[in-house]
Scaffold this motif. Structure first.
Motif, PDB file in Angstrom:
ATOM      1  N   TYR A 259      33.882  41.502  33.376  1.00 33.03           N
ATOM      2  CA  TYR A 259      34.747  40.990  34.448  1.00 33.03           C
ATOM      3  C   TYR A 259      34.208  41.464  35.790  1.00 33.03           C
ATOM      4  O   TYR A 259      33.767  42.603  35.926  1.00 33.03           O
ATOM      5  CB  TYR A 259      36.189  41.494  34.271  1.00 33.03           C
ATOM      6  CG  TYR A 259      37.088  41.029  35.391  1.00 33.03           C
ATOM      7  CD1 TYR A 259      37.645  39.757  35.378  1.00 33.03           C
ATOM      8  CD2 TYR A 259      37.353  41.846  36.487  1.00 33.03           C
ATOM      9  CE1 TYR A 259      38.453  39.315  36.414  1.00 33.03           C
ATOM     10  CE2 TYR A 259      38.153  41.403  37.527  1.00 33.03           C
ATOM     11  CZ  TYR A 259      38.698  40.140  37.489  1.00 33.03           C
ATOM     12  OH  TYR A 259      39.481  39.694  38.519  1.00 33.03           O
TER      13      TYR A 259
ATOM     14  N   THR B 185      45.789  43.627  36.911  1.00 33.00           N
ATOM     15  CA  THR B 185      46.667  42.592  37.435  1.00 33.00           C
ATOM     16  C   THR B 185      45.973  41.881  38.589  1.00 33.00           C
ATOM     17  O   THR B 185      45.450  42.525  39.492  1.00 33.00           O
ATOM     18  CB  THR B 185      47.988  43.204  37.937  1.00 33.00           C
ATOM     19  OG1 THR B 185      48.581  43.953  36.880  1.00 33.00           O
ATOM     20  CG2 THR B 185      48.961  42.138  38.394  1.00 33.00           C
TER      21      THR B 185
ATOM     22  N   GLU C 180      49.263  38.194  37.517  1.00 36.05           N
ATOM     23  CA  GLU C 180      48.948  37.921  36.116  1.00 36.05           C
ATOM     24  C   GLU C 180      48.208  39.101  35.499  1.00 36.05           C
ATOM     25  O   GLU C 180      47.182  39.537  36.007  1.00 36.05           O
ATOM     26  CB  GLU C 180      48.079  36.663  36.012  1.00 36.05           C
ATOM     27  CG  GLU C 180      47.816  36.244  34.584  1.00 36.05           C
ATOM     28  CD  GLU C 180      47.011  34.953  34.516  1.00 36.05           C
ATOM     29  OE1 GLU C 180      46.171  34.859  33.605  1.00 36.05           O
ATOM     30  OE2 GLU C 180      47.217  34.071  35.358  1.00 36.05           O
ATOM     31  N   LYS C 181      48.747  39.614  34.379  1.00 40.87           N
ATOM     32  CA  LYS C 181      48.144  40.766  33.699  1.00 40.87           C
ATOM     33  C   LYS C 181      47.154  40.314  32.634  1.00 40.87           C
ATOM     34  O   LYS C 181      47.411  39.359  31.902  1.00 40.87           O
ATOM     35  CB  LYS C 181      49.216  41.623  33.036  1.00 40.87           C
ATOM     36  CG  LYS C 181      50.061  42.392  34.003  1.00 40.87           C
ATOM     37  CD  LYS C 181      51.009  43.327  33.291  1.00 40.87           C
ATOM     38  CE  LYS C 181      51.814  44.091  34.328  1.00 40.87           C
ATOM     39  NZ  LYS C 181      52.689  45.073  33.721  1.00 40.87           N
ATOM     40  N   THR C 182      46.035  41.034  32.555  1.00 43.40           N
ATOM     41  CA  THR C 182      45.036  40.808  31.524  1.00 43.40           C
ATOM     42  C   THR C 182      44.790  42.128  30.820  1.00 43.40           C
ATOM     43  O   THR C 182      44.665  43.170  31.472  1.00 43.40           O
ATOM     44  CB  THR C 182      43.712  40.299  32.141  1.00 43.40           C
ATOM     45  OG1 THR C 182      43.980  39.097  32.864  1.00 43.40           O
ATOM     46  CG2 THR C 182      42.673  40.036  31.071  1.00 43.40           C
ATOM     47  N   THR C 183      44.742  42.109  29.491  1.00 43.28           N
ATOM     48  CA  THR C 183      44.529  43.317  28.696  1.00 43.28           C
ATOM     49  C   THR C 183      43.211  43.218  27.956  1.00 43.28           C
ATOM     50  O   THR C 183      42.894  42.184  27.375  1.00 43.28           O
ATOM     51  CB  THR C 183      45.677  43.518  27.690  1.00 43.28           C
ATOM     52  OG1 THR C 183      46.916  43.589  28.416  1.00 43.28           O
ATOM     53  CG2 THR C 183      45.495  44.793  26.887  1.00 43.28           C
ATOM     54  N   LEU C 184      42.472  44.315  27.986  1.00 43.59           N
ATOM     55  CA  LEU C 184      41.183  44.402  27.313  1.00 43.59           C
ATOM     56  C   LEU C 184      41.174  45.708  26.523  1.00 43.59           C
ATOM     57  O   LEU C 184      41.289  46.784  27.101  1.00 43.59           O
ATOM     58  CB  LEU C 184      40.066  44.392  28.363  1.00 43.59           C
ATOM     59  CG  LEU C 184      38.633  44.353  27.897  1.00 43.59           C
ATOM     60  CD1 LEU C 184      38.340  43.050  27.173  1.00 43.59           C
ATOM     61  CD2 LEU C 184      37.706  44.498  29.091  1.00 43.59           C
TER      62      LEU C 184
END
Length: 81
Positions: A13, A50, A54-58
């Motif tokens: 990312y 965030t 919008e939250k993104t989890t890795l």
């Protein structure tokens, strides 16, 4: 803040984020804009960032993170399913 997450084989990312929660070796912690400079090792756990609400989890298997308050660099050993 600019966030870059890399693994040994690829860039995972790169972009702007509002906040990030990292699985530090001594416990999870959050980095917000203008955070004090920090370097930390990471244990297995979730990186949650965030962007525009919008939250993104890795899920990762350890690594380390460095931040100077404006940019955050995260190097992870590998991404887990």
């Amino acid at each position: 803040m600019k966030l870059e997450i890399i693994s040994p084989d690829k860039l995972l990312y790169s972009g702007e984020v509002d906040s990030i929660i990292l699985p530090g070796s001594a416990g999870s912690f959050e980095i917000l804009p203008r955070h004090a400079a920090i370097i930390s090792s990471l244990k297995e756990g979730d990186i949650i960032y965030t962007q525009n609400g919008e939250k993104t989890t890795l899920r990762v298997d350890g690594g380390f993170a460095e931040s100077n308050g404006k940019t955050i660099s995260v190097c992870v050993e590998k991404v887990l399913s």
